[in-house]
Design a protein around this motif. Structure first.
Motif, PDB file in Angstrom:
ATOM      1  N   THR A 144       0.503   6.242   3.573  1.00  0.00           N
ATOM      2  CA  THR A 144       0.673   5.688   5.058  1.00  0.00           C
ATOM      3  C   THR A 144      -0.823   6.309   5.859  1.00  0.00           C
TER       4      THR A 144
ATOM      5  N   ASN B 247      -6.767   3.946  -0.711  1.00  0.00           N
ATOM      6  CA  ASN B 247      -5.905   2.962  -1.422  1.00  0.00           C
ATOM      7  C   ASN B 247      -5.842   1.779  -0.370  1.00  0.00           C
ATOM      8  N   LEU B 248      -5.646   1.982   0.756  1.00  0.00           N
ATOM      9  CA  LEU B 248      -5.752   0.762   1.925  1.00  0.00           C
ATOM     10  C   LEU B 248      -7.325   0.232   2.010  1.00  0.00           C
ATOM     11  N   LYS B 249      -8.246   1.000   1.759  1.00  0.00           N
ATOM     12  CA  LYS B 249      -9.508   0.679   1.560  1.00  0.00           C
ATOM     13  C   LYS B 249      -9.643  -0.143   0.296  1.00  0.00           C
TER      14      LYS B 249
ATOM     15  N   ILE C 112      -1.978  -7.817   2.857  1.00  0.00           N
ATOM     16  CA  ILE C 112      -1.863  -6.440   3.150  1.00  0.00           C
ATOM     17  C   ILE C 112      -0.427  -5.654   3.832  1.00  0.00           C
TER      18      ILE C 112
ATOM     19  N   GLU D 216       1.644  -2.569   5.078  1.00  0.00           N
ATOM     20  CA  GLU D 216       1.705  -1.313   5.239  1.00  0.00           C
ATOM     21  C   GLU D 216       3.313  -0.879   5.196  1.00  0.00           C
TER      22      GLU D 216
ATOM     23  N   LYS E 285      -4.102   6.554   7.705  1.00  0.00           N
ATOM     24  CA  LYS E 285      -5.010   5.779   8.235  1.00  0.00           C
ATOM     25  C   LYS E 285      -6.105   5.464   7.422  1.00  0.00           C
TER      26      LYS E 285
ATOM     27  N   SER F  36      -6.654   5.979   4.389  1.00  0.00           N
ATOM     28  CA  SER F  36      -6.431   5.865   2.838  1.00  0.00           C
ATOM     29  C   SER F  36      -7.552   5.207   2.029  1.00  0.00           C
TER      30      SER F  36
ATOM     31  N   ILE G  77       0.997  -1.109   0.045  1.00  0.00           N
ATOM     32  CA  ILE G  77       0.100  -0.129   0.098  1.00  0.00           C
ATOM     33  C   ILE G  77       0.864   1.270  -0.058  1.00  0.00           C
TER      34      ILE G  77
ATOM     35  N   LYS H 283      -8.337  -3.656   0.962  1.00  0.00           N
ATOM     36  CA  LYS H 283      -9.362  -4.464   1.814  1.00  0.00           C
ATOM     37  C   LYS H 283     -10.489  -4.934   1.202  1.00  0.00           C
TER      38      LYS H 283
END
Length: 184
Positions: free
Chosen positions: A10, A16-18, A35, A37, A12, A14, A7, A21
Motif C-alpha cells: 500500500t 511492487n507497484l512500480k 492495476i 490497489e 505510495k 512501492s 498489488i 507499471k
C-alpha cells in the motif's frame, strides 16, 4: 487478454507497484493489465460479507472480469502483507470470484532473495478451497535487490532482470490464454 494485477503493497512509492507499471507498459501488446490497489479495502468481516461495501464489490468485480490475476507481492516478515491477505479474504468469500481463475505471481524486495517466502505462502493460499487458482509451476519472478535494479524514478533498468521477465512472460502468457479458453 485482460489481467488484473493485485498489488500487495500500500506504500505510495512501492517497488511492487512500480514493477506492475513496468509490466503494464512493456507488455501492453501482449495483454491489458488492470492495476488494482488494495489499501482502501476495509478489513474483511463476515458480518458484512453479504452486503459488502462498494469498494469491495468494485474490487471483486474487476477481478471477476479479468481472465487471470497477477499477484505483485512484497515480503513482510517472511510472508505476504496483511493488506494482501485481507484482499484475498474478500475474494475467497460469497461469490468466490477466484475459483478456477489462473494466477501468476511476481514480487520485488530490497533483500537478496526477493520475495521467495511470500510467494511460497501465497501459492499455498491460492490453492485454498475458496480460491482454487491454478498456477504455472517454475515461472516465479523473484526480484531481489530491487533498489539496485531501477533508475531514480523506480523504472526497472537491469537488463538481466528484464530478460528473465521477458522469458517468463513468454512462458506464462500462452498458458494464461489457454486457461482463459478452457474457463469460457
Amino acid at each position: 487478454m485482460k489481467i488484473a494485477a493485485v498489488i500487495g503493497s500500500t506504500r505510495k512509492d512501492s517497488y511492487n507497484l512500480k514493477l506492475a507499471k513496468f509490466i503494464k507498459e512493456r507488455y501492453q501488446d501482449r495483454f491489458h493489465l488492470d492495476i488494482l490497489e488494495i489499501g482502501h479495502l476495509p478489513f474483511y468481516n463476515q458480518d458484512i460479507e453479504m452486503a459488502a461495501p462498494a469498494e469491495v464489490t468494485e474490487f471483486k468485480n474487476r477481478v471477476a472480469e479479468a481472465d487471470a490475476v497477477l499477484w505483485v507481492t512484497p515480503e513482510y516478515n517472511g510472508t505476504i502483507s496483511g493488506a494482501l491477505k485481507n484482499a484475498i479474504d474478500w475474494l475467497s468469500r460469497v461469490d468466490q470470484v477466484m475459483i478456477g481463475k489462473p494466477s501468476w505471481i511476481v514480487g520485488a524486495s530490497m533483500g537478496a532473495l526477493g520475495t521467495v517466502k511470500a510467494q511460497s505462502h501465497l501459492r499455498d493460499i491460492l490453492f485454498a478451497p475458496g480460491l482454487s487458482s491454478p498456477l504455472l509451476p517454475a515461472n516465479e519472478v523473484l526480484i531481489g535487490s530491487i533498489h539496485e535494479k531501477v533508475d531514480e524514478n523506480g523504472y526497472l533498468t537491469d537488463e538481466g532482470t528484464i530478460s528473465f521477465l521477458d522469458g517468463t512472460v513468454d512462458n506464462v502468457v500462452p498458458w494464461l490464454e489457454r486457461q482463459a479458453v478452457v474457463r469460457n
